[in-house]
Design a protein around this motif. Structure first.
Motif, PDB file in Angstrom:
ATOM      1  N   LYS A  36       0.828  -1.196   0.000  1.00 27.88           N
ATOM      2  CA  LYS A  36       0.000   0.000   0.000  1.00 27.88           C
ATOM      3  C   LYS A  36       0.872   1.259   0.000  1.00 27.88           C
ATOM      4  N   LEU A  37       0.495   2.186  -0.877  1.00 28.82           N
ATOM      5  CA  LEU A  37       1.138   3.491  -0.969  1.00 28.82           C
ATOM      6  C   LEU A  37       0.228   4.483  -0.246  1.00 28.82           C
ATOM      7  N   ILE A  38       0.738   5.086   0.817  1.00 32.11           N
ATOM      8  CA  ILE A  38      -0.083   5.887   1.722  1.00 32.11           C
ATOM      9  C   ILE A  38       0.389   7.333   1.696  1.00 32.11           C
ATOM     10  N   ALA A  39      -0.518   8.245   1.342  1.00 28.93           N
ATOM     11  CA  ALA A  39      -0.175   9.661   1.247  1.00 28.93           C
ATOM     12  C   ALA A  39       0.012  10.257   2.632  1.00 28.93           C
TER      13      ALA A  39
ATOM     14  N   ALA B  25      -3.978  13.290   5.407  1.00 28.64           N
ATOM     15  CA  ALA B  25      -3.437  11.947   5.419  1.00 28.64           C
ATOM     16  C   ALA B  25      -3.403  11.396   6.837  1.00 28.64           C
ATOM     17  N   PRO B  26      -3.138  10.108   7.045  1.00 26.94           N
ATOM     18  CA  PRO B  26      -2.797   9.178   5.974  1.00 26.94           C
ATOM     19  C   PRO B  26      -4.028   8.536   5.328  1.00 26.94           C
TER      20      PRO B  26
ATOM     21  N   ALA C  22       3.794  -3.353   3.369  1.00 29.13           N
ATOM     22  CA  ALA C  22       3.376  -4.569   2.679  1.00 29.13           C
ATOM     23  C   ALA C  22       2.687  -5.483   3.685  1.00 29.13           C
ATOM     24  N   LEU C  23       1.424  -5.815   3.423  1.00 32.64           N
ATOM     25  CA  LEU C  23       0.649  -6.659   4.324  1.00 32.64           C
ATOM     26  C   LEU C  23       0.670  -8.106   3.853  1.00 32.64           C
TER      27      LEU C  23
ATOM     28  N   ARG D  78      -8.959  -4.276   2.094  1.00 32.23           N
ATOM     29  CA  ARG D  78      -9.565  -3.209   1.316  1.00 32.23           C
ATOM     30  C   ARG D  78      -9.001  -1.848   1.736  1.00 32.23           C
ATOM     31  N   ASP D  79      -8.717  -1.000   0.739  1.00 24.19           N
ATOM     32  CA  ASP D  79      -8.044   0.265   1.003  1.00 24.19           C
ATOM     33  C   ASP D  79      -8.795   1.141   1.999  1.00 24.19           C
ATOM     34  N   TRP D  80     -10.126   1.198   1.851  1.00 26.65           N
ATOM     35  CA  TRP D  80     -10.886   2.103   2.713  1.00 26.65           C
ATOM     36  C   TRP D  80     -10.920   1.630   4.159  1.00 26.65           C
ATOM     37  N   GLU D  81     -10.536   0.380   4.417  1.00 25.42           N
ATOM     38  CA  GLU D  81     -10.497  -0.133   5.792  1.00 25.42           C
ATOM     39  C   GLU D  81      -9.147   0.106   6.461  1.00 25.42           C
ATOM     40  N   PHE D  82      -8.166   0.560   5.680  1.00 18.99           N
ATOM     41  CA  PHE D  82      -6.827   0.747   6.209  1.00 18.99           C
ATOM     42  C   PHE D  82      -6.593   2.231   6.456  1.00 18.99           C
ATOM     43  N   GLY D  83      -6.638   2.638   7.728  1.00 19.45           N
ATOM     44  CA  GLY D  83      -6.474   4.041   8.098  1.00 19.45           C
ATOM     45  C   GLY D  83      -5.391   4.221   9.137  1.00 19.45           C
ATOM     46  N   PRO D  84      -5.392   5.346   9.847  1.00 15.47           N
ATOM     47  CA  PRO D  84      -4.352   5.643  10.834  1.00 15.47           C
ATOM     48  C   PRO D  84      -4.219   4.604  11.940  1.00 15.47           C
TER      49      PRO D  84
END
Length: 228
Positions: free
Chosen positions: A137-140, A145-146, A174-175, A180-186
């Motif tokens: 995952k590329l996280i801004a 952010a993030p 790397a997980l 899902r992207d929207w489930e991965f937060g701070p």
């Protein structure tokens, strides 16, 4: 005496977008712009169209129903572009936003540039061997952010590649299993902080990064205690 009431009449904002010469949009809706009013949902759009208004072939976009308030400009794109500047008269809309007061607006001048940064590397397991199928995952990083910008899977040799990256600061992780992207937060990022790599991307620069795969587990909520 009579009371004077100022009507909150929606206004239309016309924007002219300067596009990079070598950019061709994937579809008519692959690059969209959105004006968000502070403290509210996107204005002037239905739920189905809340992702923004498309830029047409002539480089024009219209925001048809803006109400009085302060707005910020956002770009949503599947194409490798980013906003360089957005100016309305002498206002820097990109950094300071736009105040709408119900009066007609001049044309908003927006300049897009090609995102040509690249981040590539290899994901390794704890034993040092290449790890295939990792969710990279590329996280801004920044004011909002993030948040996950892009995700790719590592190949059979653990390699990954992010192309068309906008200049800026990012975090990479790397997980072991896909998420899902929207489930991965701070909160989730904090759990795998030891495996996170920071990287800064400039235009046209290729960055090589080595990652160690992170094992992530969803946090369990405590069981409810039943009172007698």
């Amino acid at each position: 005496s009579r009371l004077a009431m100022k009507l909150n009449v929606p206004v239309k904002l016309q924007a002219k977008v300067s596009l990079p010469q070598d950019i061709h949009f994937k579809t008519a809706y692959s690059t969209r712009l959105r004006m968000d009013m502070d403290g509210s949902a996107p204005t002037g759009m239905s739920d189905s169209d809340s992702s923004g208004w498309p830029v047409d072939a002539a480089g024009e976009v219209t925001f048809p129903r803006l109400k009085s308030g302060h707005y910020s400009l956002h770009l949503f794109s599947e194409d490798p572009v980013y906003i360089v500047s957005a100016v309305l008269g002498n206002q820097d809309v990109l950094s300071k936003g736009l105040v709408v007061d119900g009066t007609p607006l001049r044309v908003l001048q927006i300049t897009l540039a090609k995102a040509d940064g690249e981040i590539r590397g290899v994901v390794a397991a704890a034993d040092g061997n290449p790890f295939a199928g990792a969710d990279v995952k590329l996280i801004a990083q920044g004011e909002d952010a993030p948040y996950v910008t892009k995700s790719v899977s590592s190949d059979g040799k653990g390699r990954f590649d992010f192309a068309g990256v906008t200049p800026g600061k990012y975090a990479l992780v790397a997980l072991e299993d896909g998420m899902r992207d929207w489930e991965f937060g701070p909160v989730e990022l904090a759990q795998v902080q030891e495996q996170v790599k920071a990287v800064a991307v400039a235009g046209g620069v290729k960055e090589d990064v080595g990652l160690t795969v992170a094992e992530f587990r969803y946090l369990r909520r405590p069981a409810l205690t039943h009172l007698p």
